[in-house]
Scaffold this active site. Structure first.
Site, short mmCIF file in Angstrom:
data_model
loop_
_atom_site.label_atom_id
_atom_site.label_comp_id
_atom_site.label_asym_id
_atom_site.label_seq_id
_atom_site.Cartn_x
_atom_site.Cartn_y
_atom_site.Cartn_z
N LYS A 114 31.32 -28.31 18.25
CA LYS A 114 32.33 -28.91 19.14
C LYS A 114 33.67 -29.11 18.43
O LYS A 114 34.74 -28.88 19.02
CB LYS A 114 31.81 -30.25 19.67
CG LYS A 114 32.61 -30.78 20.85
CD LYS A 114 31.91 -31.98 21.48
CE LYS A 114 32.65 -32.44 22.74
NZ LYS A 114 31.98 -33.59 23.37
N MET A 117 -2.24 -10.27 38.40
CA MET A 117 -2.65 -9.41 37.30
C MET A 117 -3.72 -10.08 36.45
O MET A 117 -4.66 -9.44 35.99
CB MET A 117 -1.43 -9.01 36.45
CG MET A 117 -1.74 -7.96 35.40
SD MET A 117 -2.34 -6.40 36.12
CE MET A 117 -0.80 -5.48 36.27
N GLU A 170 19.44 -22.78 32.47
CA GLU A 170 20.03 -21.84 31.51
C GLU A 170 19.26 -20.53 31.41
O GLU A 170 19.83 -19.48 31.14
CB GLU A 170 20.15 -22.49 30.13
CG GLU A 170 21.19 -23.59 30.06
CD GLU A 170 20.62 -24.97 30.38
OE1 GLU A 170 19.45 -25.04 30.82
OE2 GLU A 170 21.34 -25.97 30.19
N PHE A 227 22.40 -36.09 18.74
CA PHE A 227 22.01 -35.89 20.15
C PHE A 227 22.22 -34.44 20.55
O PHE A 227 23.27 -33.86 20.30
CB PHE A 227 22.84 -36.81 21.05
CG PHE A 227 22.55 -36.63 22.51
CD1 PHE A 227 21.28 -36.92 23.01
CD2 PHE A 227 23.51 -36.13 23.37
CE1 PHE A 227 20.99 -36.74 24.36
CE2 PHE A 227 23.23 -35.95 24.71
CZ PHE A 227 21.97 -36.25 25.22
N GLN A 228 21.24 -33.86 21.17
CA GLN A 228 21.26 -32.46 21.62
C GLN A 228 21.53 -31.48 20.49
O GLN A 228 22.18 -30.46 20.67
CB GLN A 228 22.24 -32.26 22.78
CG GLN A 228 21.76 -32.97 24.05
CD GLN A 228 22.50 -32.53 25.30
OE1 GLN A 228 23.66 -32.15 25.26
NE2 GLN A 228 21.82 -32.57 26.45
#
Lengths: 580, 176
Positions: free
Chosen positions: A161, A484, A49, A111-112
């Site tokens: 949802k 760096m 993502e 969940f999630q």
């Protein structure tokens, strides 16, 4: 017309003219992925993502249109936190859509489930949790309005949802601003302030235009060019503004700041008038703030009122869109000129100032030494790449030494040809952002100039590029170090190198790139550089990766050490007193 | 404690939506601004809420605080209320120890301060005062020797003082 929330969402995106979504499906966003099949909007399936977020940023930065990304709830939402923070820092317009667990489950540790709007509150310009399908068109229209107007930035829409599964009667709001009573960006500069700015410009003997990323966001490059023609004032372009004013213009002094060139840094420092246009006095530009440009008066133009006086108190603050304010300013200056000419008044002669500037340029050029044989210098690679590619090539970089060298040694002559992570400094930005840039400008050559450390963070998006036939080109400057950090340990930690070694051949970049469907090349010496670039230029149907094995000991110069005054700029061994 | 010279009073009109207070509070913590007190409730128009916030201007310049607050999409209007041009009140509820022989003294104090008795127990009183914050400090000081069981203060509320000339004019208009 009855639609599901999911259908309404996709239709709303179509109404906004969205042509591409970067994303990845998952549980809570599943309903929305169904109508995508029937939509003309292209969906690009990323492998992580974070890649969707940076790709959307790259797309937005080269097109000026908002980038759109869509992911599911929980871990997917937390994976886009970095790109959202990145876009917020660099004022990149993004619309991020996240799935959320059903409204009945919110707060139950389902969940999630993650508190996405809570988590992203401080790294978005605004965010919305949609609680009813009927809100969707309004929220989408408002989201695009907020993301793209005023100071652009990322916004997020969180959709449970059951809301995307719900139904609504379709409508499209006529005025997205109607439901946003607290959001009214100021675009026109105050006329009195603009006249005052013109007066200061007319009196200054050592003026410098300090051009920031706001020039690009406001599409103000042409306006800026006119102002420069009119006044003859030299311009520095910050890391976020590279290309906003052409590097090949004689009045372009290049990049100021911690790794800017001596002339750009010193011109700001010795100036008596800074004309800051869409810039935010970042600490990487100013160095120690109380020692920054001590003799300069400041005109500060920004569309975000909170930037005026945040770091440096301006003498003339102007809130407004950079393009509109610069145009107004040029007009006032022009009419003042006519009046001055009639009354016989003379503007100060900028000749002595420019003579001083030219002297600095001559004395302290950007320079490095490339031996004819043996080790490959990273700057040499960038210069060869620059000379072998079209003038309007888009360059995308990660964060670190390679980023600074790319900004220093490339010649940016067109707006929106330089894409990088400036404010947040997000390693791993280059590969996914280059994908987004290529999708946004398919007709242009897109080169990612990346470091080996950065490449390892997000390289898997090359699978996305290969499978979606997005033929980006990647130059890895492989110095086998987190370069760096190594440079700072060398300079400030007594060469005690701590956890910065990465190995030149673990992973094997060529095999890895090939495994991801790319053409891959390895270059180890200066004479191999041009043929490899040639070969890469001829690949048009898939991504190309060239691994350049570069000198690990090379450092980025000039450098203003952190916390030091810009008076104390350290130039490189090849850069002092005319170089050698 | 009443605010001191390092404090300023802001009246912030916001949209009355869920999460707005979190946005305001989040902005303060994110930018390192300190909130001294905070009171929030819907206005007469239920689409809006008013947040009355006392901020610490030693933590950040007031101008920056106001400008950053203004960037919140749900913030409509911010007014700084000058203490000399505003009427201010804060609510205090306190439970104080008061044996029957001391009860009269405590009640007297409450009356002097224009407060009221909300609840009476065997050896305790719960009292309530709506006053200027500094007057609440005074009351707290005076009641402390009796024994404070618990104190709850609401945070400061304020509204601008009315323009008396304007008020006269409108009265004149009404009578005309």
């Amino acid at each position: 017309m009855k639609l599901t929330g999911a259908q309404a969402l996709i239709k709303s995106l179509e109404m906004q003219g969205v042509e591409v979504i970067f994303g990845m499906p998952g549980g809570a966003i599943l309903p929305v992925y169904d109508p995508i099949i029937d939509s003309p909007i292209r969906h690009i399936l990323v492998r992580h993502e974070q890649g969707a977020g940076h790709a959307a940023e790259g797309y937005a930065q080269v097109t000026g249109r908002p980038g759109v990304l869509m992911v599911t709830s929980g871990p997917a939402a937390t994976n886009v936190v970095t790109p959202l923070a990145d876009a917020y820092m660099d004022s990149v317009p993004l619309v991020c859509i996240t799935g959320q667990v059903g409204t009945q489950s919110i707060g139950t540790d389902a969940f999630q489930e993650a508190d996405t709007t809570g988590i992203t509150m401080s790294i978005t310009k605004h965010n919305w949790l949609v609680t009813d399908a009927s809100q969707i068109p309004t929220v989408v229209a408002q989201a695009f309005h907020v993301a793209t107007t005023g100071r652009p930035g990322p916004v997020l829409i969180d959709i449970p949802k059951d809301v995307s599964n719900g139904t609504m009667e379709w409508y499209w709001p006529e005025d997205p601003a109607a439901g946003l009573p607290g959001y009214r960006p100021t675009l026109r500069g105050h006329p009195r302030m603009v006249r005052e700015a013109a007066r200061l410009i007319g009196e200054a003997e050592r003026p410098v235009i300090y051009a920031g990323g706001g020039i690009l966001k406001a599409r103000a490059s042409a306006a800026l060019a006119r102002l420069v023609e009119l006044t003859g004032i030299p311009v520095v372009t910050t890391l976020m503004a590279r290309g906003a004013f052409p590097d090949d213009h004689p009045l372009c002094l290049g990049m100021p700041g911690m790794h800017g060139n001596f002339t750009a840094i010193t011109a700001l420092q010795k100036s008596d008038l800074l004309i800051a246009l869409g810039a935010r006095f970042d600490d990487r530009v100013t160095g120690r703030i109380d020692a920054f440009a001590p003799d300069a008066k400041v005109i500060h133009v920004d569309v975000d009122p909170a930037e005026l006086g945040k770091v440096r108190q301006p003498d003339v603050p102007i809130v407004g869109d950079c393009r509109l304010v610069i145009e107004d300013l040029a007009e006032v200056i022009e009419s003042e000129r006519v009046r001055s000419a009639e009354s016989g008044r003379q503007a100060p002669d900028l000749g002595p100032w420019m003579a001083q500037v030219r002297q600095w340029q001559e004395r302290y050029p950007l320079r490095y030494d490339q031996p004819e044989q043996g080790v490959l210098k990273p700057q040499f690679v960038i210069e060869r790449l620059r000379d072998a590619t079209p003038d309007d090539t888009i360059v995308v970089s990660g964060v670190g030494q390679h980023q600074m060298w790319a900004s220093q040694y490339w010649k940016f002559n067109h707006p929106n040809t330089w894409v990088n992570s400036g404010g947040l400094g997000t390693m791993g930005f280059a590969v996914p952002a280059a994908i987004g840039a290529k999708v946004g400008q398919p007709g242009r050559t897109v080169w990612a100039i990346d470091g080996d450390g950065c490449f390892q963070m997000t390289a898997q998006e090359l699978v996305t590029a290969a499978s979606e036939r997005i033929p980006i080109k990647v130059a890895i400057l492989n110095n086998a170090y987190l370069g760096m950090v190594r440079q700072w340990q060398e300079m400030f930690y007594d060469q005690r190198y701590s956890e910065v070694y990465l190995s030149p051949d673990l992973p094997d970049y060529v095999k890895w790139a090939e495994a991801m469907g790319c053409v891959a090349l390895r270059v180890e010496s200066p004479e191999e550089v041009d043929p490899a670039i040639d070969k890469a230029s001829n690949v048009d149907d898939r991504p190309v990766v060239i691994e350049f094995r570069t000198d690990a000991t090379e450092m980025v110069y000039p450098m203003v050490p952190a916390g030091a005054s810009n008076d104390d700029v350290v130039v490189g061994p090849a850069q002092g007193e005319g170089g050698h | 404690m009443a605010p001191s010279s390092r404090h300023r009073l802001l009246s912030v009109l916001v949209e009355n939506r869920s999460g707005v207070l979190a946005r305001v509070a989040g902005l303060f913590s994110r930018r390192g601004y300190n909130i001294y007190s905070l009171a929030v409730a819907p206005t007469d128009d239920e689409r809006f809420s008013r947040i009355t916030v006392v901020v610490d201007v030693e933590s950040a310049p007031l101008e920056q605080i106001v400008k950053q607050l203004h960037k919140l999409v749900n913030v409509l209007k911010i007014v700084e209320l000058d203490p000399y041009a505003a009427v201010e009140r804060e609510l205090m509820m306190a439970t104080v120890s008061a044996d029957p022989d001391k009860r009269g003294q405590v009640i007297e104090l409450v009356e002097v301060f224009g407060g009221s008795i909300l609840d009476v127990g065997v050896d305790q009183l719960t009292v309530c005062l709506a006053e200027e914050p500094s007057r609440l400090d005074d009351f707290e000081e005076l009641v402390r020797p009796y024994g404070i069981v618990s104190i709850q203060r609401s945070g400061q509320l304020a509204l601008p003082k009315l323009d008396r000339r304007a008020r006269l004019r409108s009265v004149a208009q009404r009578t005309a």
